[in-house]
Scaffold this active site. Sequence first.
Site, PDB file in Angstrom:
ATOM      1  N   LYS A   1      -3.444  -8.943   2.359  1.00 38.47           N
ATOM      2  CA  LYS A   1      -2.011  -8.208   2.529  1.00 38.47           C
ATOM      3  C   LYS A   1      -2.157  -8.452   0.862  1.00 38.47           C
ATOM      4  O   LYS A   1      -1.327  -9.492   0.703  1.00 38.47           O
ATOM      5  CB  LYS A   1      -1.082  -9.420   3.421  1.00 38.47           C
ATOM      6  CG  LYS A   1       0.190  -8.860   2.792  1.00 38.47           C
ATOM      7  CD  LYS A   1       1.403  -9.514   4.451  1.00 38.47           C
ATOM      8  CE  LYS A   1       2.337  -8.408   3.504  1.00 38.47           C
ATOM      9  NZ  LYS A   1       3.285  -9.573   4.439  1.00 38.47           N
TER      10      LYS A   1
ATOM     11  N   LYS B   1      -3.746  -4.390   4.528  1.00 39.56           N
ATOM     12  CA  LYS B   1      -2.686  -4.202   4.245  1.00 39.56           C
ATOM     13  C   LYS B   1      -2.241  -3.501   2.063  1.00 39.56           C
ATOM     14  O   LYS B   1      -2.116  -4.793   2.183  1.00 39.56           O
ATOM     15  CB  LYS B   1      -1.555  -4.908   5.013  1.00 39.56           C
ATOM     16  CG  LYS B   1      -0.234  -4.731   4.408  1.00 39.56           C
ATOM     17  CD  LYS B   1       0.622  -5.249   5.485  1.00 39.56           C
ATOM     18  CE  LYS B   1       2.251  -4.963   4.941  1.00 39.56           C
ATOM     19  NZ  LYS B   1       2.796  -5.847   5.936  1.00 39.56           N
TER      20      LYS B   1
HETATM   21  C1  PBG Z   1       7.231  -9.972   5.637  1.00 41.72           C
HETATM   22  C2  PBG Z   1       6.174  -8.437   6.499  1.00 41.72           C
HETATM   23  C3  PBG Z   1       6.599  -6.855   5.287  1.00 41.72           C
HETATM   24  C4  PBG Z   1       5.764  -6.504   5.747  1.00 41.72           C
HETATM   25  C5  PBG Z   1       5.390  -6.392   7.016  1.00 41.72           C
HETATM   26  N1  PBG Z   1       5.832  -7.651   7.613  1.00 41.72           N
HETATM   27  C6  PBG Z   1       6.511  -7.342   3.850  1.00 41.72           C
HETATM   28  C7  PBG Z   1       6.637  -7.658   2.881  1.00 41.72           C
HETATM   29  O1  PBG Z   1       5.522  -8.269   2.645  1.00 41.72           O
HETATM   30  O2  PBG Z   1       7.803  -8.128   1.791  1.00 41.72           O
HETATM   31  C8  PBG Z   1       5.489  -4.646   5.562  1.00 41.72           C
HETATM   32  C9  PBG Z   1       5.432  -3.874   6.482  1.00 41.72           C
HETATM   33  C10 PBG Z   1       5.765  -2.272   5.787  1.00 41.72           C
HETATM   34  O3  PBG Z   1       6.197  -2.556   4.334  1.00 41.72           O
HETATM   35  O4  PBG Z   1       6.044  -1.241   6.573  1.00 41.72           O
HETATM   36  N2  PBG Z   1       6.296 -10.595   6.426  1.00 41.72           N
END
Ligand code: PBG
Length: 336
Positions: free
Chosen positions: A208, A261
């Site tokens: 991520k 991601k």
């Molecule tokens: C937070 C989380 C995020 C997303 C999913 N879980 C945002 C972040 O890490 O700040 C993002 C999902 C998206 O942008 O569609 N744990």
Amino acid sequence: MLPVSSTTDKPLNPLQRPRRLRRTATLRRMVRETTLNVDDLIYPMFVTEGKAQKVEIASMRGCYRYSLDLLLQEIAQVSQLGINAIALFPVIPENKKDDTGTESYNPQGLVQQTVKAIKQAVPEIVVITDVALDPFTTHGHDGLVDKKGTILNDQTVEILVKMALSQAAAGADFVAPSDMMDGRVGAIRKALDAEGYINVGILAYSAKYASAYYGPFRDALDSAPKFGDKQTYQMDAANAREALKEVELDIVEGADIVMVKPALAYLDIICQVKAATNLPVAAYNVSGEYAMIKAAAEMGWIDEKQVILESLTSMKRAGADLILTYFAKEVALMLL
Ligand code: PBG
């Protein structure tokens, strides 16, 4: 009049003419390498407190925060369209947030109650719950923060474990740690097993990235970090080998599915992860990717349907077995 070229006078006659296989729609279907299927899709959905609430998210046209009653109706529809799984994200009111995210493991919390209700109303749908503190903390970080603003790893993992256990107790099929703390997949797996939740799976947000593509999602949850950024725990966009390291660790720690991601700007990572593991690979087509397509379509600058299908197909072609996408419902309708 077209100019008469020398090649039409004298045919080139190459032995290979790849265009032969593109001549008709039938031929193109026959040799198509990648097909997008409704079985590939996981639908992220937002739940909020209250009744009869359906509030559109400004930066994510067509996505809503639903209260439980309307969410259940929507999930029933989504399931009828053939979508197998949803990923649930809660909108937590400010007065329930604190520095350590205690609401995240409240057995009567919004997520826990929602999961229970979904599993009663639509038992066949696979429910995936998010494991991270950001929706629950006043500061909006995914973990605990010390006085200097450092995100604490091991103390955070202790809370994530409690959170995952409470979600499993509520009936979640998969827990999905999206926090990027070190060692959390292993700690969660151990705790789930110790409590008898041997069949609750882990969908690990393994690679991520610290991405600007998450902006609209943070609007959706009112969860943008109040200070600093997430670069000490989420990955640097410039790194690929590090993604393989993260994936390898999560597999050793017990992940059932690994995820990359965001998706579209990271297709090379999806491709490399796919080659590195035999586990299913998921890709998260995130909020910013969704918002860009919606905005351009609204301006009349792109063919929305074709761009959606092309984007998701590229993720599959890169190696994604599963795609988390806010387009899931629309695409399910397109594929009917
Ligand atoms: C937070 C989380 C995020 C997303 C999913 N879980 C945002 C972040 O890490 O700040 C993002 C999902 C998206 O942008 O569609 N744990």
